[in-house]
Scaffold this motif. Structure first.
Motif, PDB file in Angstrom:
ATOM      1  N   ASN A  49       0.818  -1.210   0.000  1.00 10.27           N
ATOM      2  CA  ASN A  49       0.000   0.000   0.000  1.00 10.27           C
ATOM      3  C   ASN A  49       0.857   1.267   0.000  1.00 10.27           C
ATOM      4  OD1 ASN A  49      -2.705  -0.380  -0.296  1.00 10.27           O
ATOM      5  ND2 ASN A  49      -3.034  -0.969   1.831  1.00 10.27           N
ATOM      6  N   ARG A  50       2.055   1.152   0.579  1.00 11.04           N
ATOM      7  CA  ARG A  50       2.949   2.307   0.626  1.00 11.04           C
ATOM      8  C   ARG A  50       3.719   2.455  -0.697  1.00 11.04           C
ATOM      9  NH1 ARG A  50       8.016   2.988   2.048  1.00 11.04           N
ATOM     10  NH2 ARG A  50       8.314   0.854   2.724  1.00 11.04           N
ATOM     11  N   LEU A  51       4.215   1.306  -1.230  1.00  9.90           N
ATOM     12  CA  LEU A  51       5.069   1.353  -2.419  1.00  9.90           C
ATOM     13  C   LEU A  51       4.286   1.419  -3.739  1.00  9.90           C
ATOM     14  CD1 LEU A  51       7.978  -1.111  -1.600  1.00  9.90           C
ATOM     15  CD2 LEU A  51       8.155   1.328  -2.065  1.00  9.90           C
ATOM     16  N   GLY A  52       3.110   0.788  -3.730  1.00  8.44           N
ATOM     17  CA  GLY A  52       2.321   0.725  -4.962  1.00  8.44           C
ATOM     18  C   GLY A  52       2.075   2.081  -5.603  1.00  8.44           C
ATOM     19  N   GLN A 171      16.575  10.463 -10.026  1.00 11.56           N
ATOM     20  CA  GLN A 171      15.299  10.935  -9.476  1.00 11.56           C
ATOM     21  C   GLN A 171      14.546   9.804  -8.790  1.00 11.56           C
ATOM     22  OE1 GLN A 171      13.075  14.067 -11.264  1.00 11.56           O
ATOM     23  NE2 GLN A 171      14.159  13.830 -13.192  1.00 11.56           N
ATOM     24  N   SER A 172      14.630   8.601  -9.381  1.00 11.18           N
ATOM     25  CA  SER A 172      13.933   7.462  -8.790  1.00 11.18           C
ATOM     26  C   SER A 172      14.549   7.089  -7.441  1.00 11.18           C
ATOM     27  CB  SER A 172      14.009   6.248  -9.722  1.00 11.18           C
ATOM     28  OG  SER A 172      13.542   6.605 -10.991  1.00 11.18           O
ATOM     29  N   LEU A 173      15.896   7.199  -7.356  1.00 10.18           N
ATOM     30  CA  LEU A 173      16.580   6.862  -6.100  1.00 10.18           C
ATOM     31  C   LEU A 173      16.202   7.830  -4.995  1.00 10.18           C
ATOM     32  CD1 LEU A 173      20.205   5.964  -7.245  1.00 10.18           C
ATOM     33  CD2 LEU A 173      18.492   4.446  -6.248  1.00 10.18           C
ATOM     34  N   LEU A 174      16.014   9.100  -5.369  1.00  8.43           N
ATOM     35  CA  LEU A 174      15.835  10.146  -4.370  1.00  8.43           C
ATOM     36  C   LEU A 174      14.372  10.535  -4.138  1.00  8.43           C
ATOM     37  CD1 LEU A 174      18.831  12.456  -5.306  1.00  8.43           C
ATOM     38  CD2 LEU A 174      18.653  10.940  -3.345  1.00  8.43           C
ATOM     39  N   CYS A 175      13.447   9.918  -4.858  1.00 12.30           N
ATOM     40  CA  CYS A 175      12.067  10.393  -4.774  1.00 12.30           C
ATOM     41  C   CYS A 175      11.304   9.814  -3.583  1.00 12.30           C
ATOM     42  CB  CYS A 175      11.319  10.076  -6.074  1.00 12.30           C
ATOM     43  SG  CYS A 175      10.951   8.331  -6.263  1.00 12.30           S
ATOM     44  N   GLY A 176      11.959   8.949  -2.837  1.00  9.23           N
ATOM     45  CA  GLY A 176      11.274   8.386  -1.688  1.00  9.23           C
ATOM     46  C   GLY A 176      10.806   6.955  -1.902  1.00  9.23           C
ATOM     47  N   LEU A 177      11.226   6.373  -3.020  1.00 12.59           N
ATOM     48  CA  LEU A 177      10.838   4.994  -3.316  1.00 12.59           C
ATOM     49  C   LEU A 177      11.586   4.037  -2.395  1.00 12.59           C
ATOM     50  CD1 LEU A 177       9.534   2.811  -5.183  1.00 12.59           C
ATOM     51  CD2 LEU A 177      11.554   2.984  -6.615  1.00 12.59           C
ATOM     52  N   ILE A 178      12.895   4.278  -2.230  1.00 12.98           N
ATOM     53  CA  ILE A 178      13.720   3.337  -1.475  1.00 12.98           C
ATOM     54  C   ILE A 178      13.798   3.727   0.005  1.00 12.98           C
ATOM     55  CG2 ILE A 178      16.052   2.364  -1.292  1.00 12.98           C
ATOM     56  CD1 ILE A 178      16.235   2.705  -4.323  1.00 12.98           C
ATOM     57  N   VAL A 179      14.060   5.011   0.238  1.00 12.10           N
ATOM     58  CA  VAL A 179      14.134   5.519   1.605  1.00 12.10           C
ATOM     59  C   VAL A 179      13.217   6.739   1.677  1.00 12.10           C
ATOM     60  CG1 VAL A 179      15.682   6.367   3.403  1.00 12.10           C
ATOM     61  CG2 VAL A 179      16.576   4.892   1.592  1.00 12.10           C
ATOM     62  N   PRO A 180      12.400   6.864   2.735  1.00 12.52           N
ATOM     63  CA  PRO A 180      11.587   8.082   2.846  1.00 12.52           C
ATOM     64  C   PRO A 180      12.480   9.325   2.779  1.00 12.52           C
ATOM     65  CG  PRO A 180      10.919   6.475   4.499  1.00 12.52           C
ATOM     66  CD  PRO A 180      12.141   5.924   3.831  1.00 12.52           C
ATOM     67  N   TYR A 199       7.961  15.247  -6.242  1.00 18.85           N
ATOM     68  CA  TYR A 199       6.625  15.804  -6.032  1.00 18.85           C
ATOM     69  C   TYR A 199       5.560  14.936  -6.693  1.00 18.85           C
ATOM     70  CZ  TYR A 199       9.404  19.652  -4.382  1.00 18.85           C
ATOM     71  OH  TYR A 199      10.305  20.382  -3.677  1.00 18.85           O
ATOM     72  N   ALA A 200       5.931  14.382  -7.847  1.00 19.04           N
ATOM     73  CA  ALA A 200       5.002  13.499  -8.543  1.00 19.04           C
ATOM     74  C   ALA A 200       4.669  12.303  -7.660  1.00 19.04           C
ATOM     75  CB  ALA A 200       5.618  13.048  -9.863  1.00 19.04           C
ATOM     76  N   VAL A 201       5.695  11.736  -7.059  1.00 24.67           N
ATOM     77  CA  VAL A 201       5.521  10.557  -6.221  1.00 24.67           C
ATOM     78  C   VAL A 201       4.765  10.914  -4.938  1.00 24.67           C
ATOM     79  CG1 VAL A 201       6.825   8.991  -4.733  1.00 24.67           C
ATOM     80  CG2 VAL A 201       7.422   9.193  -7.145  1.00 24.67           C
ATOM     81  N   GLU A 202       5.116  12.056  -4.354  1.00 25.19           N
ATOM     82  CA  GLU A 202       4.430  12.491  -3.139  1.00 25.19           C
ATOM     83  C   GLU A 202       2.927  12.681  -3.399  1.00 25.19           C
ATOM     84  OE1 GLU A 202       5.932  15.442   0.272  1.00 25.19           O
ATOM     85  OE2 GLU A 202       5.100  16.480  -1.461  1.00 25.19           O
ATOM     86  N   ALA A 203       2.618  13.237  -4.584  1.00 28.33           N
ATOM     87  CA  ALA A 203       1.210  13.445  -4.938  1.00 28.33           C
ATOM     88  C   ALA A 203       0.477  12.113  -4.989  1.00 28.33           C
ATOM     89  CB  ALA A 203       1.110  14.163  -6.283  1.00 28.33           C
ATOM     90  N   MET A 204       1.137  11.101  -5.539  1.00 25.05           N
ATOM     91  CA  MET A 204       0.555   9.765  -5.611  1.00 25.05           C
ATOM     92  C   MET A 204       0.309   9.196  -4.221  1.00 25.05           C
ATOM     93  SD  MET A 204      -0.281   8.482  -8.308  1.00 25.05           S
ATOM     94  CE  MET A 204      -0.105   8.302 -10.034  1.00 25.05           C
TER      95      MET A 204
END
Lengths: 244, 244
Positions: A49-52, A171-180, A199-204
């Protein structure tokens, strides 16, 4: 700006994709397969639910960046861009044509992955599906706009492909996918702060977390939209009627 | 209305550098309206660069290029010039008909124009084929067809007959002549001397300089031979002697 030319261009790009069934299948199929893999690799509904939603923000971005940078590079290489630039087509007619066509593809892509995630994979979504689709399409437009911009620096398709890891992976490494993001070292957090994908990821994530259109979500949507417009303007600047 | 006063193209002291070396060394010439002007010379002599300068897509170092009374590349010219590049500027993943319909829409040409030009270049049988499935000669004809869309006052064709069989070449030259009779100005580059005889006027280029600018009859007379290839060689010798 000429609406007829813009729509003709969007139609042309969609027709090109229609003839390329394999690409179309990959565009829609690959994110779905990756999502299924993710679900069973994690095998923990709470973590999924967090990563999806994070991945739902990254997929359209990555795919559209790649597709656009290669397509545009190809337009330059085959001379069709020079032909268009010698004619009455405006730069923004071309860019908006791309935006419309790939926006449609992105919407289709996201709809399929989302349908799969919400049913079979059991993703729990607190917010509205429509907000999620909107943000995902916005993400894809951001990827498209950046792809257009960076393709100007690629002389060959081979180089265009190399830009994908160069621009997308950091961007993928730093967007919060791996580490908040708030647990990263300060300088990394700063870097992450200036990268639009964050921001895109945070919006999701925000859409998945709550049903309200929160202030954070509004800010994220504005940042992603702003970056998209900025990249399109920069991309337009790289389209030259006269070349050396 | 077609403005029939003055030459179609006036070039004055045109200098162009590419990759740090000067490739056109101060060209001055005029192209009359309603005629077929041949641009001849060996590969690498600057034909394509000159053509690009006339169309207005080449960055020039100095000099003036006036086309149909306007500076080359000005927006008013973009619907008046039909341009066909040396390599076929055609989408390989669209059919011939889709390609032409798209370019016709960009030009705002009449419906049915796509079918008309397909017939003019003899591609009716291949109109449903993808660009990528065409033979080299078919591709260059499809690219030529794009230049014929709308009703251009000036046609700039870079090596339009390369790789075509003699019958097709004859057909295309007939088409060029009939266009000229209707008042269209044509510039056709070629490195095949037997095509030179079909032009009203010839501009011979060598190493970025004009070797001759005359009618085919004038050239033959000047060189004292009936063979244009021979005449070209004599001009080169003459020039070498003058330099010595």
């Amino acid at each position: 700006m000429n609406l007829a030319i813009t729509l003709a261009t969007a139609g042309r790009i969609l027709a090109q994709l229609r003839h390329d069934r394999r690409t179309l299948a990959l565009l829609v199929g690959v994110p779905s397969v990756l999502m299924i893999l993710l679900r069973y690799v994690i095998d923990d509904p709470a973590a999924f639910n967090r990563l999806g939603p994070t991945l739902l923000g990254i997929f359209p971005f990555v795919v559209m960046f790649m597709v656009t940078s290669i397509t545009t590079q190809r337009e330059r290489a085959t001379g069709t861009l020079e032909r268009l630039m010698a004619g009455p087509l405006g730069k923004f007619d071309l860019l908006l044509g791309y935006a419309i066509a790939f926006g449609v593809v992105a919407a289709a892509q996201v709809t399929v992955v989302l349908a799969l995630s919400l049913t079979w994979l059991g993703l729990d979504l607190a917010g509205s599906v429509w907000t999620l689709v909107l943000v995902a399409v916005l993400d894809s437009l951001l990827g498209m706009a950046l792809g257009l911009f960076f393709s100007a620096f690629a002389r060959t398709e081979f180089q265009a492909v190399q830009f994908m890891p160069a621009v997308v992976l950091p961007q993928s490494l730093l967007c919060g996918l791996i580490v908040p993001r708030d647990t990263m070292a300060t300088w990394l957090e700063w870097l992450s702060d200036v990268m639009p994908l964050s921001y895109a990821v945070e919006a999701m994530q925000e859409t998945a977390r709550t049903g309200d259109f929160t202030g954070v979500l509004t800010r994220d949507v504005l940042v992603v939209g702003g970056c998209t417009v900025l990249s399109l303007v920069l991309g337009a600047a790289t389209l030259r009627r006269r070349t050396p | 209305m077609m403005n029939l006063s003055g030459p179609a193209i006036a070039v004055r002291d045109l200098r162009v550098s590419r990759g740090g070396t000067e490739v056109l060394h101060g060209l001055t010439f005029e192209v009359p309206r309603g005629q077929v002007t041949g641009l001849l010379g060996p590969s690498g002599c600057g034909k394509t660069t000159l053509i690009r300068a006339i169309v207005g897509v080449q960055i020039v170092a100095s000099g003036e290029v006036t086309v149909l009374g306007e500076p080359a590349g000005s927006p008013a010219l973009r619907r008046k010039i039909g341009y066909s590049t040396q390599s076929a500027a055609i989408y390989r993943d669209l059919t011939v008909l889709e390609n032409l319909r798209y370019f016709a829409a960009v030009l705002g040409a009449a419906k049915g124009d796509a079918e008309r030009v397909i017939e003019e270049v003899g591609l009716t049988g291949a109109r449903k084929q993808l660009g990528g499935a065409l033979s080299g000669g078919q591709l260059s004809r499809a690219s030529l067809a794009v230049a014929l869309l709308g009703s251009p006052e000036l046609l700039v064709l870079d090596e339009p007959t390369v790789g075509l069989d003699p019958v097709l070449r004859q057909d295309l030259w007939r088409l060029f002549q009939s266009l000229a009779e209707r008042g269209v100005t044509l510039i056709v580059s070629s490195h095949v001397m037997d095509e030179a005889a079909r032009c009203h006027r010839l501009i011979m280029l060598r190493d970025g300089e004009i070797l001759a600018d005359d009618s085919p009859e004038g050239l033959r007379e000047h060189a004292g031979t009936t063979d244009l290839e021979e005449a070209f060689l004599r001009l080169i010798e003459e020039k070498a002697e003058r330099v010595r």
